[in-house]
Structures are given as C-alpha cells and as structure tokens.
Design a protein around this motif. Structure first.
Motif, short mmCIF file in Angstrom:
data_model
loop_
_atom_site.label_atom_id
_atom_site.label_comp_id
_atom_site.label_asym_id
_atom_site.label_seq_id
_atom_site.Cartn_x
_atom_site.Cartn_y
_atom_site.Cartn_z
N HIS A 181 0.84 -1.20 0.00
CA HIS A 181 0.00 0.00 0.00
C HIS A 181 0.87 1.25 0.00
O HIS A 181 2.07 1.19 0.28
N ARG A 182 0.24 2.36 -0.35
CA ARG A 182 0.87 3.66 -0.19
C ARG A 182 0.04 4.44 0.80
O ARG A 182 -1.19 4.44 0.74
N ASP A 183 0.71 5.12 1.72
CA ASP A 183 -0.01 5.79 2.80
C ASP A 183 0.63 7.15 3.08
O ASP A 183 1.85 7.32 2.95
N SER A 184 -0.20 8.12 3.44
CA SER A 184 0.28 9.45 3.82
C SER A 184 -0.18 9.72 5.24
O SER A 184 -1.39 9.68 5.52
N VAL A 185 0.79 9.98 6.12
CA VAL A 185 0.47 10.17 7.54
C VAL A 185 1.31 11.32 8.09
O VAL A 185 2.15 11.89 7.40
#
Length: 392
Positions: free
Chosen positions: A52-56
C-alpha cells in the motif's frame, strides 16, 4: 527534529515485521531540506503482506510511505521505468537504510545501475507523438485569440517541450519539480533557457522549435495512429441487433499442427496477428464460400473446412459485425498466388504469413493475437482443435 531517527521509530512502531526499509528524498540533504520536506519511506514487508501507499503525520513530519513486498516493489519499478520515470528506483538507490541494510543491498545496487544507465532511446512512436503534440500546440499559440486559452496553451506547451527534450536525448523523464531536475542533470544551459521561456512567447517559440529540430523536426502531415481493436459489444439497447457485415475467418492448421497467421504491421501501432479471412461479399454463395475465396486471395491456399467453432461480434454503423471462425486444414498453399487490394496499397501496411505451433502455449501467449476473446478461446481449446482437425 532528526529525520532518520524519527523515520526509524515510525517503521519500528508500524512495521515491526519489515524485512528492510529506507529513508529517501530531499530531507536527507540539509542544503535541500525545507520546512515542508516530508519523510519518504520505502518499506519491504513479508511476501504474504498486502502492499500500500499511505500518507500520515508522525512527530510533526508529513510522511509518504511506500510499502510492498520485494516482488511488489520490483513490479512498480518495472512499470515506472517503462514510463521513463524511475521514481521508486531512485528512492531505493539513494535511500538510507533504516532496517535490514544487508537485505536491501542487492536491490539498491540494481536500482543504482538502472538509474545510472538511463532509459535508452525513446521509441520512434513516442517521439512522433511528442513531436506532433508540440507542433500542434505551437500552432494553437500562434493563432490564439482568447487570452485565457493562450495562457493554458502556453503552460501545456512549455511542459511538453521539456518532456520532448528529455525523450529525444534518451534521458529519464520527470513530473513536477523532477522535470526541471532531470533537465538540469542533462543540460544546465538548456534548462535555464527552458525556465526563461515560461513567460516569454518569443523565447518559448525559439526553444520549442530548437527542441523539435533536435528531435527530428515538426510533425503534422503524415502523423497517423490506428484505432484500437474493439471486441466487446456493450448492451445498450433492447432492440434486436442487425447484422450489417459478416466476416469469415479460418483457424487454419498445416500438416505440422501449426496455426497459419498473418502478422499485421501498420504505422502507429505495435505489430499484431490475425487469422486469415475477411468480409463475405454479396456474390459469395455462403459464408464458407466467402472463406474459400478469402483464403485463396490472402494465402494462395485451398483448404478443407472442418466446421465453425467460434463467433465474435462488435458494433458497426447501426448494427453489429459478426465474425465466423472455422476450423480448417491446409491442402495447398502458394504465396505467389496472393491477390487483393491489401497487397497493392502500401498505406495498409504489411501482411506477413507466420506459422505458430498450436501446442506451444508460451508462443501463443506472447502473440498480440486479436481479438482478445479469440486468443483466449484458442489457448483454452488448443488440444480440442488439434483433435478435431486430425479427425476430419
């Protein structure tokens, strides 16, 4: 704020099972780091995990996470480099290991070699597309009457010129700030002229024309692209369809059990393969008679027809075009006897006869055999087709 320590803490907290992880991006260079710099973190998870790709946000940092199995990372690298944009490969090559430094060493070396080696020359088709786009936009800018439209054209033209320059030079491409970075890495002088052209039409036109000349020149007349083959009919009406064209085609086998196919090569698309045959004419007494005529015109062949085994349809005009596919065996073939307009009109491209072993599924899989539904049918039923043809 320590980017490496904070990135390592995030990986330990969220991905304790990680095989390896890297911190990449401008945050690693104090000279390039800004108040808005984020942490670009690449994580390799076990093979049974879901990528997955995630922005946090983490400890005050904006974070972009690129999480996948090693096979998944390699897939994305292949996809991106096909588009001449080595985003993930560059992150892995330049990234600083946070976890599993030994485990990622091989992939880092491969990515570094890939980035250093460059993408190689752009294809003729890609260069023609880019040249045509810039040529067309130059005309739009020259004759724009609306100020707003001119601004839009100017912006798109400016970016397209940068992409064309990199493609013609055989360099990696980039989006956003990476477009300028790639231009500067290739030719700082050109990059400066390109930046200066952004708000000056005279400079813009001069840079665009010089770039076109280096790529092969403006392109408008003679630019041709074939439409894709459509082999699905959407259900849009309850009215019974009308057959407006019939075609007869042969799943034609020779004595060695090989499919006789025609390789089509036309300007503007990759080669593809079709079965021999064509449209049924009014003077043909039947679909089968039309097939005999077409096979003699295209192959100089006489055949023994076994039976119809497949049917396709696609939209055409106010109805549908139907394709009848017959299993058949070659009884004689002499290519010197080929006739028909397709062999006399160069604009139609080339029609090369090829034989493909029906037993070789790997060879069938590699062919761009159209329509796709027919290719799937042949691969699924090749043993039955061989048995049916042998029994005839």
């Amino acid at each position: 704020m320590d980017p490496r320590a904070d990135a390592a803490a995030l990986v330990a907290d969220r991905y304790p099972e990680a095989r390896w992880s890297l911190l990449a991006g401008s945050v690693l260079d104090p000279g390039s780091r800004t108040a808005g710099s984020d942490l670009d973190i690449v994580v390799c998870v076990p093979d049974d995990a879901v990528g997955h790709r995630d922005s946090v946000r983490w400890r005050g940092w904006p974070v972009e996470l690129f999480v996948n199995t090693e096979a998944g990372h390699r897939w994305f690298i292949a996809q991106e480099t096909t588009r001449r944009k080595p985003t993930l490969a560059r992150m892995i090559a330049m990234g600083v290991p946070l976890v599993g430094e030994t485990d990622v060493a091989t992939l880092k070396a491969e990515c570094q070699a890939l980035v250093d080696g460059g993408p190689g020359p752009a294809s003729d088709t890609a260069l023609e597309d880019a040249r045509y786009g810039v040529t067309d936009l130059l005309d739009d800018l020259a004759y724009a009457r609306d100020g707003g439209e001119a601004d839009v054209v100017r912006s798109v033209l400016w970016e397209r010129v940068g992409h064309l320059a990199l493609a013609a030079a055989g360099r990696w491409d980039g989006g956003g700030k990476w477009l300028l970075r790639e231009l500067r890495a290739w030719d700082p002088g050109y990059a400066a002229r390109w930046v200066a052209a952004r708000h000056d039409d005279q400079t813009m036109v001069a840079v665009a024309r010089a770039t076109l000349d280096a790529a092969g020149g403006p392109l408008f007349e003679g630019y041709l692209r074939q439409a894709p083959v459509v082999d699905e009919v959407p259900a849009t009406s309850t009215v019974p369809p009308v057959v407006v064209r019939r075609a007869a085609r042969a799943i034609l086998l020779d004595d060695a059990g090989r499919l006789v196919l025609i390789k089509r090569t036309v300007r503007g698309r990759a080669p593809y393969w079709v079965t021999p045959g064509g449209g049924v004419e009014p003077e043909d007494a039947s679909v089968e008679d039309g097939l005999h005529r077409e096979l003699f015109e295209e192959l100089g062949a006489t055949v023994r027809i076994v039976r119809q085994v497949f049917l396709t349809s696609q939209p055409k005009d106010a109805g549908i075009a139907v394709g009848h596919y017959f299993l058949a065996r070659v009884t004689s073939m002499d290519l010197a006897l080929r006739t028909g307009p397709e062999f006399q009109e160069p604009v139609r491209g080339s029609y090369d006869v090829e034989h493909v072993d029906l037993r070789d599924d790997a060879a069938l899989a590699r062919l761009e055999l159209v329509p796709a539904a027919f290719k799937a049918f042949v691969r699924t039923n090749r043993d039955a087709l061989l048995a049916e043809a042998a029994a005839s």
